[in-house]
Design a protein around this motif. Structure first.
Motif, PDB file in Angstrom:
ATOM      1  N   HIS A 183     -25.269  31.697   0.005  1.00 29.75           N
ATOM      2  CA  HIS A 183     -25.515  30.298   0.099  1.00 29.75           C
ATOM      3  C   HIS A 183     -24.778  29.351  -0.795  1.00 29.75           C
ATOM      4  O   HIS A 183     -24.282  28.239  -0.410  1.00 29.75           O
ATOM      5  N   PHE A 184     -24.514  30.082  -1.864  1.00 28.18           N
ATOM      6  CA  PHE A 184     -24.052  29.234  -2.994  1.00 28.18           C
ATOM      7  C   PHE A 184     -22.249  29.349  -2.310  1.00 28.18           C
ATOM      8  O   PHE A 184     -21.578  28.135  -2.576  1.00 28.18           O
ATOM      9  N   HIS A 242     -21.355  29.265   0.667  1.00 23.50           N
ATOM     10  CA  HIS A 242     -21.293  28.087   1.899  1.00 23.50           C
ATOM     11  C   HIS A 242     -20.855  26.754   1.274  1.00 23.50           C
ATOM     12  O   HIS A 242     -20.075  26.068   1.751  1.00 23.50           O
ATOM     13  N   LEU A 243     -21.647  26.526   0.198  1.00 24.15           N
ATOM     14  CA  LEU A 243     -21.638  24.912  -0.425  1.00 24.15           C
ATOM     15  C   LEU A 243     -19.976  24.899  -1.023  1.00 24.15           C
ATOM     16  O   LEU A 243     -19.500  23.907  -0.875  1.00 24.15           O
ATOM     17  N   ILE A 272     -17.857  24.536   1.954  1.00 19.64           N
ATOM     18  CA  ILE A 272     -17.747  23.126   2.368  1.00 19.64           C
ATOM     19  C   ILE A 272     -17.224  22.032   1.515  1.00 19.64           C
ATOM     20  O   ILE A 272     -16.358  21.010   1.929  1.00 19.64           O
ATOM     21  N   CYS A 273     -17.500  22.198   0.256  1.00 17.56           N
ATOM     22  CA  CYS A 273     -17.161  21.161  -0.659  1.00 17.56           C
ATOM     23  C   CYS A 273     -15.577  21.539  -1.153  1.00 17.56           C
ATOM     24  O   CYS A 273     -14.621  20.562  -1.405  1.00 17.56           O
ATOM     25  N   ASP A 316     -13.711  19.762   1.927  1.00 14.61           N
ATOM     26  CA  ASP A 316     -13.943  18.150   1.726  1.00 14.61           C
ATOM     27  C   ASP A 316     -12.974  17.797   0.827  1.00 14.61           C
ATOM     28  O   ASP A 316     -12.324  16.564   1.100  1.00 14.61           O
ATOM     29  N   PHE A 376     -16.650  24.393  19.490  1.00 20.63           N
ATOM     30  CA  PHE A 376     -16.694  22.796  18.823  1.00 20.63           C
ATOM     31  C   PHE A 376     -18.044  22.779  18.511  1.00 20.63           C
ATOM     32  O   PHE A 376     -18.275  21.722  17.587  1.00 20.63           O
ATOM     33  N   GLU A 377     -19.152  23.354  19.043  1.00 26.33           N
ATOM     34  CA  GLU A 377     -20.400  23.310  18.426  1.00 26.33           C
ATOM     35  C   GLU A 377     -20.545  23.859  17.100  1.00 26.33           C
ATOM     36  O   GLU A 377     -21.517  23.585  16.274  1.00 26.33           O
ATOM     37  N   GLN A 378     -19.589  24.875  16.800  1.00 24.19           N
ATOM     38  CA  GLN A 378     -19.411  25.451  15.409  1.00 24.19           C
ATOM     39  C   GLN A 378     -18.322  25.508  14.795  1.00 24.19           C
ATOM     40  O   GLN A 378     -17.654  26.378  14.145  1.00 24.19           O
ATOM     41  N   GLY A 379     -17.640  24.350  14.724  1.00 26.29           N
ATOM     42  CA  GLY A 379     -16.418  23.899  14.008  1.00 26.29           C
ATOM     43  C   GLY A 379     -15.823  22.474  14.265  1.00 26.29           C
ATOM     44  O   GLY A 379     -16.198  21.808  15.450  1.00 26.29           O
ATOM     45  N   ARG A 380     -14.702  22.345  13.594  1.00 30.01           N
ATOM     46  CA  ARG A 380     -14.140  20.950  13.722  1.00 30.01           C
ATOM     47  C   ARG A 380     -12.505  21.250  13.412  1.00 30.01           C
ATOM     48  O   ARG A 380     -11.943  22.099  13.084  1.00 30.01           O
ATOM     49  N   SER A 407     -20.476  29.586  11.192  1.00 32.85           N
ATOM     50  CA  SER A 407     -21.281  29.041  12.247  1.00 32.85           C
ATOM     51  C   SER A 407     -20.580  27.296  12.061  1.00 32.85           C
ATOM     52  O   SER A 407     -21.030  26.476  12.802  1.00 32.85           O
ATOM     53  N   ASP A 408     -19.775  27.035  11.291  1.00 29.69           N
ATOM     54  CA  ASP A 408     -19.120  25.785  10.943  1.00 29.69           C
ATOM     55  C   ASP A 408     -17.772  26.024  10.680  1.00 29.69           C
ATOM     56  O   ASP A 408     -17.608  25.848   9.315  1.00 29.69           O
ATOM     57  N   ARG A 453     -13.763  25.272   9.897  1.00 25.60           N
ATOM     58  CA  ARG A 453     -13.300  23.967   9.854  1.00 25.60           C
ATOM     59  C   ARG A 453     -11.590  24.386   9.590  1.00 25.60           C
ATOM     60  O   ARG A 453     -11.311  24.914   8.841  1.00 25.60           O
TER      61      ARG A 453
END
Lengths: 493, 493
Positions: free
Chosen positions: A16-17, A19-20, A23-24, A27, A221-225, A239-240, A242
């Protein structure tokens, strides 16, 4: 609750950490305005420390020992093996060495961004000396714990199970045929001509084309960009996912194939086993296997004649103002299979790429095993570039030994993954071709059997098998560089 | 190390994790593909738990006690006061109640998204009963700890220091003049006509216009961004403030003024004291003060005749295909000052808005103080809408008591902040006008004195003063709703 269950909860928490962090981190590279950098760096460092503390929590050793005596299913055994590996790799290095290397690495990398542009080897080597020394210490400690050589211990962080002995066999074989093959291909291509893209390739159109090609390659594309960053990468979580690219409005060629490459990474992540989400055995197997997927997409599939036949009309449709001859299948294929020795690894074609990796491998291996010092690097670089690619780099540090980010923060042991990936990719394609006619499948616009094969043999396996077992399981034999050689001969001669 | 220093380190650590929560929360609303939701929700819940554990760490009570006896500067005293408040608010509620409310709130909010569309009060009230009951328990415990009424204890979470007694005085005054004033304004506007925007307002052009207006309002793009989300908000961290809007391609009016509103929130965050970054005293003062800044930007400044004079040519330049009469200053001002009682709070103009807040305030106050039950809400809603705005909502739960998200997860005590913000905003403008001629400054395109005043009196103060002291310090008196009344009279009559 069994100790195995306690462990899965604990590793889920770590994930979980992570994951953060993921994503960060994405970003930071794609969205964050420059003024946000200091606060973000502090927050990310705090998070990294927290993840490290969780990964080295005092109770884990006992839990891992006890879990090993519990009745486990096969997949749980695999997960326990991976948990143990994570824990060992995290705990073996003393906290103060972790921090010292992290600080020295940040400092060296930060200064390198300017020093590289200024060709300043002297300035760079002042910071680099500390990074090398701390990396050598790390490697020594890991080597002692694993009873291996220092470099093998570092290699193990990126390619668990792969050894210097194996790599030496593989690369010595490649060295025996690659220089001559390269010269033969160059001579053959010397008489070929092609029309280079000229004109304006608007970012928006390039992006639209990239998205189309991602769809063709089954990206979910439901699970990515898809986004933009100065250095393309694949990040996020399964599940996401990028992926990023960068657009050059004077040319579409690099960005488009870059998207194909990152889509390979992405589909691997999107295809990882859901039932093992958040567990070490649910992660991608290794850097080399990850690269095998991106290079399978880019090199095996993406630059094949049949795929370029699909690509050509799509590209043409997105750039109606450009000379249609550029998008003729034959022309586009020539562009995408041009071989040319160059100084820069990231710009290299698939034929000359292994030379870049081999020279880095040989240097970092000897540096970490302390048979050379960092001062020897420029001269070794010069010698090896001359020997493998016939290029002179004397005095050119910027386009020589200072070109890559990897060593600046002490990521020694990473480079071999790139060539292992290329070789695994070729081996997977060869095996796939024994099972069905891949070229015909692509020609008939039916890529599903290809994705199914990869999904079944690679993606869905996660880290449940060792790299070696994964490759044997998928292809019937361990890594064999002959498939890579054969691929190059078939495509280029 | 002093106990005060230990505390600052600890709160800095908390702020790092809040930084990650803020960025990942922003990502969730703006960037995340739908498939990423489950894993993200898990990761965010893990992070929230970690932040709660850090906020209630067992050593904090002792450290806070000891630090109170150390020699501190004034600003450190303020920080210690805010730290103590944070700690008390976090520790007073038992862990199992925190989790039970969080679960019940998530469940109720999730189901509400469909139930609202289906006007399903019966279905909603099944989940809502649990949320109300747990919120009442929470309020009881907080009330006992603070020796206040239950509702005051909840109010304190959003507006520290503000009490029901104060609110009753303020709102009773407003109730005495607002219904009549509203009717007078409506009668006056009945004879006015204006040209409504018609045509296509491309998202790209609206965004370009929004960015221009943000620049005009001093938004620092080195430390922030503008993006799109279905519910506009201001997020991120002070060095990286992320505001959002949504675009309707049939109209530019709402999105544009929405951007002005969020820019007010953003400049407050960007202006918070850097030397207190990561400390409780460095945070924005309260929800009401935050709203005072967004409403100062939107209502006091943004809809003023002088600002609309600046806005009109900018808007016209971005939509050359639209009838120029729309962008005539007088026309645009009529659009932006139209008063019309309606059922939906978020669509309300500044004149009727307080009625929406007062009715919610009265209901939630009595609900939390347990003088009514949740079953009484629909009828009370109906009565009050009739009394304050002359509208009938019987049977219309969707556009009645089920329209807002706030109660679904138990955020009782939040609503008054909106009207407090409007009143503070009017009071700040009145004071500013005593010091210099704000209208002339705007007319001469020199907004700097306005921003300087806000920066000096509000932004730079962070949470070093109580809300009451902040307002007295800035304006010479505590909250006085007369300024708001006078503002409405001046603008609308």
């Amino acid at each position: 609750m069994s100790h195995y269950q306690k462990l899965t909860q604990h590793f889920k928490k770590i994930s979980h950490f992570q994951h953060l962090a993921s994503i960060c981190g994405w970003d930071q590279a794609t969205m964050m305005p420059s003024g946000g950098n200091d606060a973000r760096a502090e927050a990310m460092a705090e998070l990294a420390l927290h993840v490290h503390q969780l990964s080295t929590a005092p109770q884990l050793g006992e839990w891992l020992n006890n879990a090993a005596n519990e009745t486990l299913e096969e997949i749980q055994h695999a997960n326990l093996r991976e948990m143990t590996l994570c824990w060992q790799q995290a705990t073996v290095i003393p906290e103060d060495l972790v921090q010292a290397k992290s600080l020295a690495g940040s400092k060296c990398e930060h200064a390198w961004r300017n020093q590289r542009n200024q060709n300043d080897w002297q300035g760079f080597s002042k910071n680099f000396a500390a990074v090398v020394s701390l990396s050598q210490q790390e490697a020594q400690i890991r080597a002692q714990a694993n009873q291996t050589t220092p470099y093998d211990a570092m290699l193990n962080l990126y390619e668990p199970g792969v050894t210097t002995a194996q790599l030496d066999v593989v690369f010595n074989k490649v060295k025996a045929w690659l220089p001559e093959l390269t010269q033969t291909i160059i001579a053959k291509q010397a008489s070929e001509s092609f029309i280079a893209p000229q004109g304006h390739f608007a970012t928006e159109q390039q992006r639209a084309l990239g998205l189309k090609v991602m769809s063709l390659l089954g990206f979910d594309f439901e699970q990515g960009r898809l986004d933009v960053s100065s250095h393309p990468f694949c990040g996020g979580v399964p599940s996401d996912v990028r992926i990023t690219t960068r657009y050059d409005e004077t040319d579409f060629v690099q960005s488009l194939m870059g998207i194909v490459h990152e889509t390979g990474h992405a589909r691997y992540e999107q295809g990882l086993p859901k039932q093992l989400a958040g567990q070490p055995a649910g992660l991608a197997r290794s850097m080399g296997i990850h690269e095998s997927q991106s290079l399978f997409f880019e090199m095996q599939l993406g630059r094949s004649a049949e795929f370029i036949k699909l690509l050509a009309p799509l590209a043409a449709a997105h750039f109606p103002a450009i000379d249609a001859k550029v998008f003729a299948v034959d022309n586009l294929q020539k562009i995408y299979t041009r071989v040319q020795p160059g100084l820069i690894r990231v710009d290299a074609d698939e034929v000359t790429y292994p030379a870049h990796v081999m020279l880095r491998y040989e240097i970092e291996r000897d540096l970490i095993n302390q048979t050379i010092t960092y001062q020897d690097i420029p001269e070794l670089w010069q010698q090896k570039m001359q020997a493998y690619l016939g290029l002179d780099t004397s005095g050119d540090y910027k386009n020589g030994c200072m070109q890559d980010i990897h060593w600046t923060d002490g990521s020694f042991g990473y480079f071999p993954s790139y060539s292992l990936g290329a070789m695994y990719g070729a081996q997977f394609m060869a095996k796939m071709n024994q099972e069905f006619d891949v070229a015909s499948a692509v020609a008939s616009q039916n890529l599903t059997p290809i994705f199914n094969w990869l999904n079944q043999h690679i993606w869905q396996k996660g880290s449940t098998l060792s790299t070696n077992d994964l490759v044997i399981n998928a292809t019937g034999e361990p890594l064999n560089s002959d498939y890579f050689k054969q691929h190059l001969i078939t495509r280029y001669l």
